[in-house]
Design an enzyme around this catalytic site. Structure first.
Site, mmCIF file in Angstrom:
data_model
loop_
_atom_site.group_PDB
_atom_site.id
_atom_site.type_symbol
_atom_site.label_atom_id
_atom_site.label_comp_id
_atom_site.label_asym_id
_atom_site.label_seq_id
_atom_site.Cartn_x
_atom_site.Cartn_y
_atom_site.Cartn_z
ATOM 1 N N TRP A 314 0.841 -1.203 0.000
ATOM 2 C CA TRP A 314 0.000 0.000 0.000
ATOM 3 C C TRP A 314 0.874 1.251 0.000
ATOM 4 C CZ3 TRP A 314 -0.419 4.160 3.301
ATOM 5 C CH2 TRP A 314 -1.537 4.979 3.145
ATOM 6 N N HIS A 315 1.997 1.190 0.689
ATOM 7 C CA HIS A 315 2.859 2.373 0.781
ATOM 8 C C HIS A 315 3.587 2.670 -0.523
ATOM 9 C CE1 HIS A 315 2.226 2.009 5.139
ATOM 10 N NE2 HIS A 315 2.610 3.267 5.198
ATOM 11 N N GLY A 316 3.816 1.674 -1.342
ATOM 12 C CA GLY A 316 4.517 1.940 -2.586
ATOM 13 C C GLY A 316 4.711 0.688 -3.406
ATOM 14 N N PHE A 469 2.864 8.660 -1.539
ATOM 15 C CA PHE A 469 2.104 7.434 -1.303
ATOM 16 C C PHE A 469 0.657 7.607 -1.708
ATOM 17 C CE2 PHE A 469 5.398 7.324 2.178
ATOM 18 C CZ PHE A 469 6.273 6.588 1.420
#
Length: 469
Positions: A314-316, A469
């Site tokens: 989800w962050h990257g 993000f």
């Protein structure tokens, strides 16, 4: 625009608040102001934001009124949200994997990541699931729902505000001087965290991470990750506090997002304190539906590992984030296997030091541009490059302001404060401490605001980590 920019502080926010307080059409003012705020940085993606709002409003409306088709409608709505996120954020990543496996040829066109898409996508999914569960009633007005989706305080970097958390305030909210003052104080606190601590230590972190790790000695490598650890906390927590403060000034109560995570005594405790709106989102909408800890031990470990693998992704869209998520998932599984019992028996400062060591190792992957760089950096931290490369001491020239910010950040983040009971006074004697407290709040808020303005006027380094993000 970022909250800590001069354009926002001296032009956008005062002008917006003036219109918001004076005009009676508060939802309309907030929607238009939010779209202008988003358009300042990403004008081409305003239609995408409105499309996301229309999609979730429409599907939520249909789910609330459907019979046996409710589950199918929910699946369609969630799939469309994830498809939007996957196209913009993960298409290039997975295409690269296929190319590495020689399963596809040719390059994909460059895809620009819309600001805040990870946040407003999760926001939309939570709304659809809550409507499906009948935890909330579907919003009947598209204008109000679009206002909720586009609210600029939490649009770009959270906290992830679920509709259920502010449903009553979307329709009816009250404003008074006490609430506005509380919001302003929290906004200034967040601004100070960002400008007076995160910016100064971030400059040092960027200087160190710009050097090939094999050229760093262990002390400098540890200094770099210490600076980054303080930067990411005060950068993101500061932004969250600014968002929550603006929410208060608008009549909304956003959920807390940080609770001194570096004072945690375990990784489990850390994730109860770090990015709370995200960790609770994964808990409520993924971990518990998968069975949580109500299933077999092996399945519980699998659930934890999967949730944090997805949390990293989800962050990257990069292997560094996947490894970061897998690292935290593995640590949580180890604590389930008995590590938590061991940590509970240790002195608090030992458990806290172990937790911080694990967190800082994870931050190396979070900050590194790629996995080989992260591994070389860890090698420098633990002295693994001595005698294997032409090692020289990289000169770390930190200005006094960065040194003060680092020390202040470590103390504020890591010190385990103990709350003391308020003095017991009665009658008229209670007014004097209250007046002194109010005066102290006013003086400290004014001092922090002036320091922030002075730092901005000096043109200091002013990035924002979570915009990517």
């Amino acid at each position: 625009m970022v909250f800590s920019s001069a354009v926002f502080l001296f032009y956008f926010l005062p002008g917006f608040l003036l219109l918001y307080y004076v005009l009676p059409w508060k939802n309309t003012v907030l929607l238009v102001g939010s779209l202008l705020f988003y358009a300042w940085g990403e004008p081409r993606f305003v239609p995408l934001l409105l499309l996301s709002a229309f999609l979730n409003y429409s599907v939520g409306y249909l789910i609330a009124r459907a019979g046996p088709q409710r589950k199918s409608l929910l699946a369609v709505g969630v799939a469309l949200n994830l498809a939007m996120l996957a196209y913009y954020k993960y298409l290039g990543f997975f295409a690269g994997i296929l190319q590495a496996l020689h399963l596809r040829d040719g390059a994909l066109p460059a895809i620009v990541l819309p600001l805040g898409i990870s946040f407003f996508t999760f926001q939309g999914i939570s709304y659809l699931i809550d409507v499906y569960r009948r935890d909330i009633a579907a919003q009947g007005s598209f204008l109000r729902f679009a206002m909720y989706k586009a609210m600029f305080p939490q649009l770009i970097a959270g906290p992830i505000v679920r509709y259920a958390q502010i449903a009553d305030e979307v329709d009816h909210r009250t404003l008074d001087n006490a609430r506005i003052w509380k919001g302003f104080r929290q906004f200034v606190l967040g601004l100070a965290q960002k400008i007076l601590i995160a910016n100064y230590v971030g400059l040092a972190a960027d200087r160190i991470f710009a050097v090939d790790p094999v050229e760093l000695n262990a002390i400098t490598a540890w200094m770099g990750i210490a600076c980054y650890s303080i930067q990411i906390l005060f950068d993101f927590a500061g932004y969250s506090n600014m968002a929550i403060g603006i929410g208060h000034m608008l009549g909304f109560t956003y959920p807390p997002n940080f609770n001194r995570p570096y004072a945690a005594l375990s990784i489990t405790d850390f994730w109860r304190r770090w990015h709370i709106s995200l960790s609770t989102w994964f808990r409520d909408y993924l971990y518990i539906p998968l069975g949580g800890n109500r299933v077999s031990a092996l399945r519980t470990y699998f659930n934890l590992a999967l949730v944090f693998l997805l949390c990293g992704l989800w962050h990257g869209a990069a292997w560094t984030f996947v490894i970061w998520g897998a690292w935290h998932g593995a640590l949580l599984v180890l604590e389930r296997l008995g590590g938590a019992t061991v940590l509970a028996r240790l002195p608090a400062f030992v458990a806290q030091a172990w937790t911080m060591l694990c967190v800082m190792i994870g931050w190396v992957f979070f900050r590194a541009p790629d996995v080989p760089y992260a591994l070389r950096y860890l090698g420098s931290m633990f002295g693994g490059h001595d005698g294997q490369a032409l090692l020289h001491t990289w000169r770390l020239d930190l200005p006094n302001t960065s040194q003060v910010a680092l020390v202040a950040g470590i103390v504020l983040a890591c010190w385990r404060w103990r709350a003391s009971a308020p003095p017991q006074t009665g009658g008229g004697g209670a007014r004097m401490p209250a007046l002194l407290a109010q005066g102290g709040h006013l003086a400290s808020t004014a001092a922090l605001a002036l320091l922030c303005i002075g730092s901005l006027a000096a043109g200091t380094y002013n990035p924002f980590i979570y915009f990517r993000f």
